[in-house]
Design an enzyme around this catalytic site. Structure first.
Site, PDB file in Angstrom:
ATOM      1  N   GLU A  68      -9.276   1.257   2.635  1.00  0.00           N
ATOM      2  CA  GLU A  68      -7.962   1.696   2.163  1.00  0.00           C
ATOM      3  C   GLU A  68      -8.013   3.122   1.648  1.00  0.00           C
ATOM      4  OE1 GLU A  68      -4.418   2.404  -0.227  1.00  0.00           O
ATOM      5  OE2 GLU A  68      -6.496   2.514  -0.899  1.00  0.00           O
TER       6      GLU A  68
ATOM      7  N   ASP B 245     -12.775  -1.523  -1.347  1.00  0.00           N
ATOM      8  CA  ASP B 245     -13.457  -0.223  -1.398  1.00  0.00           C
ATOM      9  C   ASP B 245     -12.936   0.570  -2.589  1.00  0.00           C
ATOM     10  OD1 ASP B 245     -10.939   0.169  -0.060  1.00  0.00           O
ATOM     11  OD2 ASP B 245     -11.647   2.075   0.739  1.00  0.00           O
TER      12      ASP B 245
ATOM     13  N   SER C  21       0.669   5.949  -2.369  1.00  0.00           N
ATOM     14  CA  SER C  21       0.880   5.501  -0.996  1.00  0.00           C
ATOM     15  C   SER C  21      -0.018   4.334  -0.624  1.00  0.00           C
ATOM     16  CB  SER C  21       0.589   6.661  -0.030  1.00  0.00           C
ATOM     17  OG  SER C  21       1.268   7.826  -0.445  1.00  0.00           O
TER      18      SER C  21
HETATM   19  N1  BES Z   1      -3.627   1.915  -5.082  1.00  0.00           N
HETATM   20  C1  BES Z   1      -3.414   3.206  -4.527  1.00  0.00           C
HETATM   21  C2  BES Z   1      -1.961   3.474  -4.212  1.00  0.00           C
HETATM   22  C3  BES Z   1      -1.121   3.793  -5.412  1.00  0.00           C
HETATM   23  C4  BES Z   1      -1.420   4.909  -6.170  1.00  0.00           C
HETATM   24  C5  BES Z   1      -0.068   3.011  -5.728  1.00  0.00           C
HETATM   25  C6  BES Z   1      -0.653   5.204  -7.279  1.00  0.00           C
HETATM   26  C7  BES Z   1       0.683   3.313  -6.829  1.00  0.00           C
HETATM   27  C8  BES Z   1       0.396   4.401  -7.610  1.00  0.00           C
HETATM   28  C9  BES Z   1      -4.253   3.346  -3.264  1.00  0.00           C
HETATM   29  O1  BES Z   1      -5.540   2.816  -3.421  1.00  0.00           O
HETATM   30  C10 BES Z   1      -4.417   4.816  -2.964  1.00  0.00           C
HETATM   31  O2  BES Z   1      -5.113   5.474  -3.685  1.00  0.00           O
HETATM   32  N2  BES Z   1      -3.778   5.325  -1.908  1.00  0.00           N
HETATM   33  C11 BES Z   1      -3.945   6.679  -1.482  1.00  0.00           C
HETATM   34  C12 BES Z   1      -3.537   6.827  -0.048  1.00  0.00           C
HETATM   35  C13 BES Z   1      -4.605   6.473   0.945  1.00  0.00           C
HETATM   36  C14 BES Z   1      -4.062   6.623   2.353  1.00  0.00           C
HETATM   37  C15 BES Z   1      -5.849   7.284   0.775  1.00  0.00           C
HETATM   38  C16 BES Z   1      -3.047   7.617  -2.252  1.00  0.00           C
HETATM   39  O3  BES Z   1      -1.953   7.242  -2.689  1.00  0.00           O
HETATM   40  O4  BES Z   1      -3.467   8.767  -2.423  1.00  0.00           O
HETATM   41 MN    MN Z   2      -5.474   0.958  -4.297  1.00  0.00          MN
HETATM   42 MN    MN Z   3      -6.771   4.303  -4.542  1.00  0.00          MN
END
Ligand code: BES
Ligand code: MN
Ligand code: MN
Length: 463
Positions: A153, A88, A399
């Protein structure tokens, strides 16, 4: 291994073409109007997995978006890896800021541009192409491997938790593998050993029952936007610390040794600042930028709206105002406990003249792990072979809450090998992935599975 490496190097054009097809499907998980596209994307990916020779490929429906499971388990005595990733993507808006259409993969100046290309479609594809290279050239894989690629995700992974709970046996593995993070910088292959947690909140302030003329009523009624701004202004103190009582209570302090390790990394504050375009870097007093973004908890308002936001001026007192804000957490902060503290603080700040509603969107735990495990070290060696450069160990400010859950519940090591770059505009217009990193990523991941195949399976290790 040489035939696998040669094959990868000879197939780069095809790797771009196939990724273009993957990125053309607008699998935006947060918008209901894209539900069919998300599903189509899941089926496209599953079909691709079948084509490259993975087995038991299944598109598993959930109450939200489908999960894809696949495996290949014909390497007796070898370890089993579980790949976790997501197909996604974030919404592409604002569209007018894209230099090429978000769902048409475009190669420009050595970068591939498309929504989701680095987060996380390209990085999932890196694994599929590495696995394909083995299956095509050797008819087998150096390890047993399972894949779980989800479609929620970006919206909190709610249904994956349920799936994991119900399918513990099917997901059993010796190590979790994720490619969904970034490298410290161009040419610096990086293994990630820490992620921050995330709690996401929304506060609504209701003042008058309807919008009012600000001349006739201004000064006589509570203005929800004024009130909300005052409340939001009380979430930080002048030293840049989060001003919620108890917020830092469970924060594990950085050790001297880790601070030293972080200081030694080739991280340039100046480059980082230039990337952001901000005039100056700011943050919690007493910490460096890397410490602030990787190892200290923070709070940010993500959206603030109410009243008149259209063209020109309108003298009005809006009846409602809303703020969306979130906290990034570090060990050993507990999301549930942080939510309680934040709720309490908001309730305390709310004046009796307005109605304040507090809502929790999502909660996810932070993760930090030691990096001396053989599988993690196999990851480091693989990156060094793939890039021909020394690798570093980094943490990330972002995250991936599911990593923590897997780590805690399965008690297995997690290897995070990311191929993004910090300035590749994930979640923003003109998201891109460096083509060289994409191709070196495929090579590195091929080396990774090969390296893991050389580490003893846990059963054999115990014997
Ligand atoms: N791939 C990212 C996580 C990430 C962001 C890892 C920056 C390393 C550096 C993931 O797809 C993401 O965007 N995660 C969200 C959290 C989720 C619970 C919506 C985030 O970090 O805001
Ligand atoms: Mn990601
Ligand atoms: Mn992301």
């Amino acid at each position: 291994m040489q035939n696998v490496v040669d094959f990868i190097q000879a197939n780069s054009d095809r790797y771009i073409g196939e990724l273009r097809e993957f990125c053309a499907i607008p699998s935006v998980s947060t918008k209901s109007e894209h539900k069919k596209d998300v599903e189509r994307c899941a089926h496209w990916l599953a079909e691709h997995m079948r084509k490259i020779g993975l087995e038991h490929v299944e598109v598993i429906p959930t109450q939200g978006h489908p999960i894809i499971y696949a495996d290949w388990l014909h390497a007796p005595g070898k370890p089993t890896t579980l790949l976790y990733g997501h197909y996604d993507v974030q919404p592409p808006e604002p569209l007018e800021l894209w230099e090429s259409p978000p769902f048409e993969l475009t190669l420009r100046d050595g970068d591939l541009y498309a929504r989701g290309v680095v987060d996380d479609k390209g990085q999932v594809f890196i694994h599929l192409k590495a696995l394909e290279a083995f299956l095509r050239n050797t008819g087998r894989l150096p390890v047993n491997t399972k894949l779980m690629i989800e479609g929620e995700e970006e919206v909190g992974s709610e249904n994956v938790y349920k799936f994991m709970e119900a399918e513990k046996k099917r997901l059993e593995a010796d190590a979790l593998v994720v490619s969904d993070t970034s490298m410290l910088g161009k040419g610096i292959p990086s293994v990630c050993y820490g992620l921050r947690g995330l709690c996401y909140f929304e506060v609504e302030v209701q003042g008058p029952a309807q919008d009012l003329h600000s001349g006739s009523f201004g000064g006589g009624v509570p203005n929800p936007i004024n009130v909300l701004c005052e409340m939001m202004a009380k979430l930080h103190d002048p030293d840049g610390r989060v001003a919620i009582p108890g917020f830092y209570n469970d924060v594990r302090a950085l050790t001297k040794k880790e601070r030293q390790q972080l200081r030694r990394l080739p991280f340039s504050e100046k480059r980082f600042q230039e990337t952001t375009g901000a005039r100056k870097l700011v943050g919690e007093k007493g910490y460096s930028t890397v410490e602030r973004i990787w190892a200290r908890p923070t709070l940010d308002i993500n959206g603030l709206f109410g009243g008149y936001t259209g063209e020109g001026a309108k003298t009005v007192i809006g009846s409602k105002a809303t703020a969306k804000f979130s906290t990034r957490l570090v060990p050993n902060q507990e999301p549930a406990k942080i939510t309680r503290l934040v709720r309490k603080h908001i309730e305390r700040l709310a004046p009796p003249s307005v109605k304040v509603t507090f809502r929790v969107h999502s909660e996810g735990k932070p993760w930090v792990a030691p990096f001396d495990h053989p599988v993690v070290q196999a990851g480091r060696r693989a990156l060094e072979k793939g890039f021909g450069k020394k690798a570093v160990f980094i943490r990330e400010g972002g995250s991936i809450p599911l990593v923590t859950t897997m780590y805690e519940e399965l008690g297995k090591p997690c290897v995070l090998l990311g191929f993004g770059l910090p300035d590749e505009n994930a979640h923003a217009p003109n998201e891109r992935m460096n083509l060289e990193n994409y191709l070196k990523g495929i090579l590195s991941i091929a080396y990774f599975y090969d390296e893991v195949g050389r580490t003893p399976a846990p059963a054999a290790r115990a014997a």
